[in-house]
Design a protein around this motif. Structure first.
Motif, PDB file in Angstrom:
ATOM      1  N   ALA A   1       0.832  -1.211   0.000  1.00  0.00           N
ATOM      2  CA  ALA A   1       0.000   0.000   0.000  1.00  0.00           C
ATOM      3  C   ALA A   1       0.867   1.261   0.000  1.00  0.00           C
ATOM      4  CB  ALA A   1      -0.931  -0.003   1.211  1.00  0.00           C
ATOM      5  N   CYS A   2       1.946   1.239   0.794  1.00  0.00           N
ATOM      6  CA  CYS A   2       2.867   2.386   0.820  1.00  0.00           C
ATOM      7  C   CYS A   2       3.483   2.629  -0.553  1.00  0.00           C
ATOM      8  CB  CYS A   2       3.974   2.139   1.843  1.00  0.00           C
ATOM      9  SG  CYS A   2       3.439   2.225   3.562  1.00  0.00           S
ATOM     10  N   LEU A   3       3.907   1.562  -1.201  1.00  0.00           N
ATOM     11  CA  LEU A   3       4.510   1.697  -2.525  1.00  0.00           C
ATOM     12  C   LEU A   3       3.506   2.245  -3.538  1.00  0.00           C
ATOM     13  CD1 LEU A   3       6.629  -1.587  -2.756  1.00  0.00           C
ATOM     14  CD2 LEU A   3       7.476   0.754  -2.473  1.00  0.00           C
ATOM     15  N   ILE A   4       2.271   1.785  -3.435  1.00  0.00           N
ATOM     16  CA  ILE A   4       1.249   2.268  -4.380  1.00  0.00           C
ATOM     17  C   ILE A   4       0.983   3.755  -4.166  1.00  0.00           C
ATOM     18  CG2 ILE A   4      -1.187   2.090  -5.002  1.00  0.00           C
ATOM     19  CD1 ILE A   4      -0.966  -0.917  -4.427  1.00  0.00           C
ATOM     20  N   TYR A   5       0.890   4.185  -2.899  1.00  0.00           N
ATOM     21  CA  TYR A   5       0.690   5.613  -2.633  1.00  0.00           C
ATOM     22  C   TYR A   5       1.875   6.433  -3.156  1.00  0.00           C
ATOM     23  CZ  TYR A   5      -3.545   5.368   0.211  1.00  0.00           C
ATOM     24  OH  TYR A   5      -4.846   5.211   0.635  1.00  0.00           O
ATOM     25  N   LEU A   6       3.077   5.919  -3.008  1.00  0.00           N
ATOM     26  CA  LEU A   6       4.244   6.634  -3.519  1.00  0.00           C
ATOM     27  C   LEU A   6       4.200   6.732  -5.040  1.00  0.00           C
ATOM     28  CD1 LEU A   6       7.101   5.196  -1.264  1.00  0.00           C
ATOM     29  CD2 LEU A   6       6.228   7.535  -1.276  1.00  0.00           C
ATOM     30  N   VAL A   7       3.793   5.663  -5.697  1.00  0.00           N
ATOM     31  CA  VAL A   7       3.680   5.682  -7.162  1.00  0.00           C
ATOM     32  C   VAL A   7       2.621   6.691  -7.598  1.00  0.00           C
ATOM     33  CG1 VAL A   7       2.983   4.336  -9.179  1.00  0.00           C
ATOM     34  CG2 VAL A   7       4.528   3.334  -7.498  1.00  0.00           C
ATOM     35  N   LEU A   8       1.478   6.696  -6.919  1.00  0.00           N
ATOM     36  CA  LEU A   8       0.427   7.663  -7.242  1.00  0.00           C
ATOM     37  C   LEU A   8       0.909   9.096  -7.035  1.00  0.00           C
ATOM     38  CD1 LEU A   8      -2.710   5.938  -5.640  1.00  0.00           C
ATOM     39  CD2 LEU A   8      -2.135   6.085  -8.065  1.00  0.00           C
ATOM     40  N   ALA A   9       1.687   9.311  -5.973  1.00  0.00           N
ATOM     41  CA  ALA A   9       2.221  10.647  -5.707  1.00  0.00           C
ATOM     42  C   ALA A   9       3.215  11.069  -6.783  1.00  0.00           C
ATOM     43  CB  ALA A   9       2.886  10.680  -4.336  1.00  0.00           C
ATOM     44  N   MET A  10       4.061  10.133  -7.225  1.00  0.00           N
ATOM     45  CA  MET A  10       5.031  10.468  -8.273  1.00  0.00           C
ATOM     46  C   MET A  10       4.343  10.759  -9.599  1.00  0.00           C
ATOM     47  SD  MET A  10       8.346   8.029  -7.558  1.00  0.00           S
ATOM     48  CE  MET A  10       7.437   6.480  -7.491  1.00  0.00           C
ATOM     49  N   ILE A  11       3.317   9.972  -9.922  1.00  0.00           N
ATOM     50  CA  ILE A  11       2.561  10.227 -11.150  1.00  0.00           C
ATOM     51  C   ILE A  11       1.877  11.593 -11.077  1.00  0.00           C
ATOM     52  CG2 ILE A  11       0.590   9.477 -12.532  1.00  0.00           C
ATOM     53  CD1 ILE A  11       1.297   6.596 -11.740  1.00  0.00           C
ATOM     54  N   SER A  12       1.291  11.884  -9.915  1.00  0.00           N
ATOM     55  CA  SER A  12       0.629  13.176  -9.732  1.00  0.00           C
ATOM     56  C   SER A  12       1.618  14.328  -9.838  1.00  0.00           C
ATOM     57  CB  SER A  12      -0.065  13.216  -8.367  1.00  0.00           C
ATOM     58  OG  SER A  12      -1.073  12.244  -8.275  1.00  0.00           O
ATOM     59  N   SER A  13       2.788  14.179  -9.226  1.00  0.00           N
ATOM     60  CA  SER A  13       3.800  15.237  -9.269  1.00  0.00           C
ATOM     61  C   SER A  13       4.262  15.498 -10.700  1.00  0.00           C
ATOM     62  CB  SER A  13       4.993  14.858  -8.393  1.00  0.00           C
ATOM     63  OG  SER A  13       4.617  14.759  -7.039  1.00  0.00           O
ATOM     64  N   ALA A  14       4.455  14.415 -11.460  1.00  0.00           N
ATOM     65  CA  ALA A  14       4.864  14.572 -12.856  1.00  0.00           C
ATOM     66  C   ALA A  14       3.771  15.280 -13.658  1.00  0.00           C
ATOM     67  CB  ALA A  14       5.174  13.207 -13.466  1.00  0.00           C
ATOM     68  N   GLY A  15       2.520  14.885 -13.412  1.00  0.00           N
ATOM     69  CA  GLY A  15       1.415  15.534 -14.112  1.00  0.00           C
ATOM     70  C   GLY A  15       1.270  16.998 -13.737  1.00  0.00           C
ATOM     71  N   LEU A  16       1.421  17.303 -12.460  1.00  0.00           N
ATOM     72  CA  LEU A  16       1.317  18.693 -12.011  1.00  0.00           C
ATOM     73  C   LEU A  16       2.430  19.551 -12.586  1.00  0.00           C
ATOM     74  CD1 LEU A  16       0.350  18.036  -8.291  1.00  0.00           C
ATOM     75  CD2 LEU A  16      -1.097  19.127 -10.012  1.00  0.00           C
ATOM     76  N   SER A  17       3.626  18.973 -12.710  1.00  0.00           N
ATOM     77  CA  SER A  17       4.744  19.710 -13.309  1.00  0.00           C
ATOM     78  C   SER A  17       4.444  20.071 -14.758  1.00  0.00           C
ATOM     79  CB  SER A  17       6.028  18.885 -13.221  1.00  0.00           C
ATOM     80  OG  SER A  17       6.389  18.661 -11.878  1.00  0.00           O
ATOM     81  N   ARG A  18       3.830  19.130 -15.474  1.00  0.00           N
ATOM     82  CA  ARG A  18       3.460  19.396 -16.864  1.00  0.00           C
ATOM     83  C   ARG A  18       2.405  20.496 -16.958  1.00  0.00           C
ATOM     84  NH1 ARG A  18       4.593  15.175 -20.481  1.00  0.00           N
ATOM     85  NH2 ARG A  18       3.700  16.599 -22.048  1.00  0.00           N
ATOM     86  N   VAL A  19       1.432  20.435 -16.043  1.00  0.00           N
ATOM     87  CA  VAL A  19       0.366  21.443 -16.053  1.00  0.00           C
ATOM     88  C   VAL A  19       0.934  22.821 -15.714  1.00  0.00           C
ATOM     89  CG1 VAL A  19      -1.753  22.187 -14.906  1.00  0.00           C
ATOM     90  CG2 VAL A  19      -1.441  19.784 -15.502  1.00  0.00           C
ATOM     91  N   GLU A  20       1.838  22.889 -14.733  1.00  0.00           N
ATOM     92  CA  GLU A  20       2.455  24.171 -14.379  1.00  0.00           C
ATOM     93  C   GLU A  20       3.272  24.728 -15.533  1.00  0.00           C
ATOM     94  OE1 GLU A  20       4.475  24.494 -10.646  1.00  0.00           O
ATOM     95  OE2 GLU A  20       3.136  23.068  -9.683  1.00  0.00           O
TER      96      GLU A  20
END
Length: 237
Positions: A208-227
């Motif tokens: 579960a911890c690994l999945i949350y970290l993966v979701l956070a990394m995907i979100s961070s990458a997406g947010l960087s693109r949006v910014e």
């Protein structure tokens, strides 16, 4: 090692199907909450910068309450309070019934209330970062107040508030785990069930911890693109 792979595999002998289902519910809850939280936060920010004292006071009380209460208590108030409120309302008209609120809907409402209280501050800071001359320039061009807000102010507001809203999205993604306490089969609840049944808590909570970290990394990458996209029109100096 083979036992571990079997436990996290898909099929009748593994818990992979349940974990994936929990991930989908977690992501769905966060995505469903986000637009409501953003719209409500924006409206609260408008109320806070309003010239009407009653609107400002109401918005300030709202943010004080939902920023001050623990998120878990807010969830309990929504989940149990709505049930009790509906049942008491039915009793007034002579109807005795047991009402159970959907845990997904209750979680969405509770998380949206908390998210909007913080998002309103992000929007309010962004409003303060836009010079008054931007409004005056729109009016000078003959634009109405609505068009000035939509064509001149709103694009700048989005760009200025994106970093703070991105952080709030990551917080929202993690706070969806709270809804497991009211019976929603999200990632944390499914991991907990698997851990209790198999007596392997470290394995499944680690997954579960690994999945949350993966979701956070995907979100961070997406947010960087949006910014980066939001800053495409800026003049380099």
């Amino acid at each position: 090692m083979n036992d571990v792979l079997t436990l996290i595999s898909f099929g009748p002998e593994g818990w992979g199907d349940e974990i994936v289902q929990g991930v989908l519910i977690t992501v769905s809850l966060a995505l469903a909450t986000l637009p409501f939280g953003l719209v409500l936060g924006f409206l609260i920010a408008l109320a806070k910068k309003s010239d009407e004292p009653s609107l400002r006071n109401a918005a300030n009380i709202y943010t004080t309450i939902f920023r001050g209460l623990p998120e878990l208590l807010t969830l309990f108030l929504v989940y149990y309070g709505v049930q009790i409120g509906i049942q008491e309302g039915l009793k007034l008209v002579g109807v005795e019934a047991y009402i159970e609120v959907n845990s997904f809907a209750a979680g969405m409402v509770a998380l949206a209330l908390v998210f909007s209280s913080y998002a309103s501050e992000a929007f309010l800071s962004a409003f303060r970062g836009i010079p008054q001359g931007q409004y005056e320039g729109g009016y000078a061009l003959g634009l109405s107040h609505r068009k000035t807000m939509g064509l001149v102010i709103l694009p700048q507001l989005v760009r200025l508030s994106l970093p703070a809203l991105g952080n709030l999205w990551l917080i929202l993604l993690k706070e969806t785990s709270l809804v497991s306490v009211v019976g929603l089969s999200d990632l944390v609840r499914q991991s907990g069930i698997a851990a209790r049944v198999t007596k392997e808590p470290f394995l499944f909570f680690g997954v579960a911890c690994l999945i949350y970290l993966v979701l956070a990394m995907i979100s961070s990458a997406g947010l960087s693109r949006v910014e980066a996209w939001s800053k495409r029109g800026e003049v380099r100096r």
